[in-house]
Design an enzyme around this catalytic site. Structure first.
Site, PDB file in Angstrom:
ATOM      1  N   THR A 145       1.000  -1.145  -0.065  1.00 21.32           N
ATOM      2  CA  THR A 145      -0.096  -0.057  -0.140  1.00 21.32           C
ATOM      3  C   THR A 145       0.913   1.241   0.094  1.00 21.32           C
ATOM      4  O   THR A 145       2.077   1.146   0.587  1.00 21.32           O
ATOM      5  CB  THR A 145      -0.828  -0.016   1.110  1.00 21.32           C
ATOM      6  OG1 THR A 145      -1.364   1.535   1.300  1.00 21.32           O
ATOM      7  CG2 THR A 145      -0.066  -0.284   2.570  1.00 21.32           C
ATOM      8  N   SER A 187      -2.576   3.027  10.361  1.00 20.07           N
ATOM      9  CA  SER A 187      -3.517   2.091  11.173  1.00 20.07           C
ATOM     10  C   SER A 187      -2.806   0.787  11.314  1.00 20.07           C
ATOM     11  O   SER A 187      -1.629   0.551  10.655  1.00 20.07           O
ATOM     12  CB  SER A 187      -4.760   2.001  10.255  1.00 20.07           C
ATOM     13  OG  SER A 187      -4.476   1.024   8.966  1.00 20.07           O
ATOM     14  N   TYR A 189      -3.802  -1.960   9.994  1.00 20.48           N
ATOM     15  CA  TYR A 189      -3.839  -2.561   8.800  1.00 20.48           C
ATOM     16  C   TYR A 189      -2.623  -2.199   8.013  1.00 20.48           C
ATOM     17  O   TYR A 189      -1.850  -3.044   7.343  1.00 20.48           O
ATOM     18  CB  TYR A 189      -5.028  -2.223   8.144  1.00 20.48           C
ATOM     19  CG  TYR A 189      -4.787  -2.301   6.389  1.00 20.48           C
ATOM     20  CD1 TYR A 189      -4.574  -3.439   5.708  1.00 20.48           C
ATOM     21  CD2 TYR A 189      -4.537  -1.105   5.601  1.00 20.48           C
ATOM     22  CE1 TYR A 189      -4.413  -3.446   4.318  1.00 20.48           C
ATOM     23  CE2 TYR A 189      -4.337  -1.281   4.480  1.00 20.48           C
ATOM     24  CZ  TYR A 189      -4.007  -2.165   3.543  1.00 20.48           C
ATOM     25  OH  TYR A 189      -3.941  -2.433   2.298  1.00 20.48           O
ATOM     26  N   HIS A 190      -2.090  -0.858   7.953  1.00 18.73           N
ATOM     27  CA  HIS A 190      -1.107  -0.434   7.293  1.00 18.73           C
ATOM     28  C   HIS A 190       0.035  -0.738   7.902  1.00 18.73           C
ATOM     29  O   HIS A 190       0.951  -1.068   7.316  1.00 18.73           O
ATOM     30  CB  HIS A 190      -0.989   0.960   7.103  1.00 18.73           C
ATOM     31  CG  HIS A 190      -2.257   2.099   6.262  1.00 18.73           C
ATOM     32  ND1 HIS A 190      -3.361   2.293   6.905  1.00 18.73           N
ATOM     33  CD2 HIS A 190      -2.571   1.844   4.949  1.00 18.73           C
ATOM     34  CE1 HIS A 190      -4.178   2.641   5.762  1.00 18.73           C
ATOM     35  NE2 HIS A 190      -3.531   2.380   4.685  1.00 18.73           N
ATOM     36  N   LYS A 193       1.493  -3.922   6.603  1.00 18.83           N
ATOM     37  CA  LYS A 193       1.911  -4.014   5.436  1.00 18.83           C
ATOM     38  C   LYS A 193       3.461  -3.645   5.267  1.00 18.83           C
ATOM     39  O   LYS A 193       4.407  -3.826   4.792  1.00 18.83           O
ATOM     40  CB  LYS A 193       1.227  -3.047   4.201  1.00 18.83           C
ATOM     41  CG  LYS A 193      -0.296  -3.431   3.943  1.00 18.83           C
ATOM     42  CD  LYS A 193      -0.385  -4.825   2.875  1.00 18.83           C
ATOM     43  CE  LYS A 193      -1.540  -4.932   2.474  1.00 18.83           C
ATOM     44  NZ  LYS A 193      -1.710  -6.053   1.569  1.00 18.83           N
TER      45      LYS A 193
END
Lengths: 406, 406
Positions: A145, A187, A189-190, A193
């Site tokens: 991302t 976040s 989620y990030h 990554k």
């Protein structure tokens, strides 16, 4: 090429799988169907009516002649079955899209944070670990991302993954070093990554795996050349507070005359890409692998940069709907600049679909067409980045309440 | 202070727990006893005969009057029990030592890689996640490693966690930014500590947690002031190919006249610290927490820098044993320089125990004293960093074989 698409039933995985078979590749989809299970959990559904994976595959074979295999597999927990699959299928390339991919969902509660970290980290690591264990020369394409870079202004264009910096030596002289761009996730989620990036870097160095990381912007659009060919091939379109990305949410709001909800000032500047370009980029990455011994090949998979306010104004113009500025549930910079290099894909021949070309189509062909399926109670974004922000959000009258009162 | 020591039955956790109670803190040890289970798995045991956790605690209470509580808990898998513990105990500080901590063990097989990643990542994330969920203002002290920096020569002294770099702007001018030192892990184990760093950074930014990360060098030595007070309090001493660190292995080899096995040229330069200083540093870190809203406070927890060849020569001199240069099972630079800043602990009053002070004691009091317990077949390092290296190792006559033949 023989390709395994992990997460091939998802928003990117499904159209990517169709595109790859259309380009002559043999595709196996491996997916635990968790995205559909999360729809059940949240009590939401795709705006577009999507067919089951079995039905989708059957229709695609009928109209294209390409047979896609499907294997239900949880990448994060079924390591032994994963190795068996590698051993028997002998793929040339695997595409890794099998991660929980919504930032708001990852911040929803302690349980959602734990799930996202555990699932995403083990999924990536299991793939790397299996490739080494099986001693196969498989090219792994990982979906990353743009969010790994963070959105703080550094006054310089964001390069494709690696940043040259000057370091001062003890004797006062300087030398240049190219480093992995410093991670600054916004976040859980990030963050996963960013963890992936380090795992890829280690396996590229220690085991000379051939690895590609696609730092993707926010995807908009629904249909691709292939999904358009039959109504049962249609891709999913999420508009709820957790999985709906900003442009989808504006389009759905426009379709039902719900004021466009801009978080904060709307000064958040982000990178965007159309789903059609996303699947083209994946195919380009598959066809242009790094050599053995190279570091992870990083592409910025995006085509345009816009701030959220600008997008709201664009959709407001197209539709005549008004804009509402609401409390931001996220902890992020109010305003930021963003300049991003995407030279690598352009030089491989990517010819971007622009917002000005495709946005009206999305509004008419997707949002307005399916508007009877919209559940307006699922539009507000309710996953807050901290408990404090969550408390504030609950104390603010919702737009829905304001509208009902008016 | 009320302190939870996760991994408090381990090599650092045990003497740290004793030291903390001796300094007036209240301590609960939380441990899943996995280190003892790994002894069973590998068929090895600590050179020093260690008592059970229950026995250790009983003896310590008898001779010091300090009562330590023990809770058997798997930090990586028992998130709900973890939250219950936080809610009921209300700690002021937690010390996180509950990770698989041997680089060779982490590289042993695909199963060991998967275990190390899954256990270490979830352990750290569960702690961070629980502190946020319980809304407690708990200071978390995490044990990291000097290995996060990697051992490539950058011509500059390694700072304590953050590196100032110059970045070139689009207009050609430059600006300075302080970044988390670029991670360059040398094993799956070290990689997990790099993943931890990013998770700590995210939680410090998003949730203003108060976090300390101790980038520790290779620990040597066995006894501390407290463990010396009774034979049942003795700390563990590992010398096997997986858990034994370089100096321990040399001492054990010296005790039984086994040639000192130097991997490669022995030009690997590493940072070291005595276990006594390690527990003092932990106490200093506990007593000097960062403020809320600060980034992670990083200390370099080391006191001396040596190359492996130098250490072998030192032990050879002390003992009269010869040195054998053997094939390196690791993938790492043959030779490297290393300069490290450890100003922060020195300025807090740390007064280091040097190798020249303590090494002979270790040889006589630990290695020679317990030499009847040494299993010489467990000395060779057999966990290779890649399958290729593993194959080469198996084709080389072992030192043991050379000696038996001679």
């Amino acid at each position: 090429m023989r390709i395994g698409v992990f997460g091939g039933d998802g928003f990117i995985g499904w159209p990517a799988s169709l595109h790859l078979t259309n380009r002559g590749h043999e595709v196996v989809i491996l997916d635990d169907l968790s995205r559909r299970q999360i729809d059940l959990e949240l009590g939401v559904q795709s705006l577009t009516p999507i067919a089951s994976i079995q039905e989708r595959i059957k229709i695609w074979e009928r109209i294209s002649g390409h047979r896609i295999q499907f294997e239900q597999l949880n990448l994060a927990t079924e390591f032994e079955r994963l190795k068996q699959w590698f051993a028997s299928y002998q793929p040339d390339c695997v595409i890794h899209l099998a991660q929980q991919r919504a930032a708001p969902y990852s911040m929803k509660s302690d349980r959602h944070k734990a799930y996202t970290v555990n699932n995403n980290v083990n999924a990536t690591h299991n793939l790397l670990n299996a490739i080494v264990e099986l001693e196969q020369d498989v090219h792994l394409v990982h979906l990353g991302t743009m969010g790994v870079y963070g959105y703080s202004d550094i006054g310089a264009t964001i390069p494709e993954g690696y940043l040259p910096v000057q370091i001062t030596n003890d004797d006062g002289s300087q030398h240049t070093q190219e480093i992995l761009y410093p991670a600054n996730p916004g976040s859980i989620y990030h963050m996963t990554k960013c963890l992936d990036q380090l795992m890829l870097a280690f396996y590229a160095k220690n085991d000379q795996l051939r690895l590609t990381d696609l730092h993707q912007g926010i995807v908009w659009g629904t249909q691709t050349e292939e999904t358009r060919r039959h109504e049962s091939l249609i891709n999913r379109f999420d508009y709820d507070g957790d999985y709906g990305t900003v442009l989808n949410r504006f389009l759905v709001q426009a379709a039902i005359n719900y004021p466009l909800t801009v978080h904060g000032t709307g000064g958040q500047t982000r990178a965007f890409i159309h789903i059609q370009d996303s699947v083209r980029c994946i195919e380009l990455a598959v066809s242009n692998p790094p050599a053995r011994g190279e570091r992870t090949k990083i592409f910025n998979q995006m085509t345009e940069v816009h701030c959220v306010r600008e997008l709201a104004e664009l959709v407001a113009q197209l539709s005549g709907v008004s804009i509402d500025y609401v409390k931001n549930p996220r902890r992020e910079a109010k305003e930021n600049d963003l300049k991003v290099s995407n030279e690598k894909f352009l030089s491989l021949g990517l010819n971007p679909t622009t917002l000005s070309d495709g946005l009206l189509d999305e509004l008419v062909e997707i949002a307005r067409k399916h508007k009877a399926r919209i559940d307006r109670t699922r539009i507000p974004a309710q996953s807050a980045w901290t408990k404090e922000i969550g408390d504030e959000l609950r104390n603010i009258e919702t737009i829905e309440q304001v509208r009902q009162r008016a």
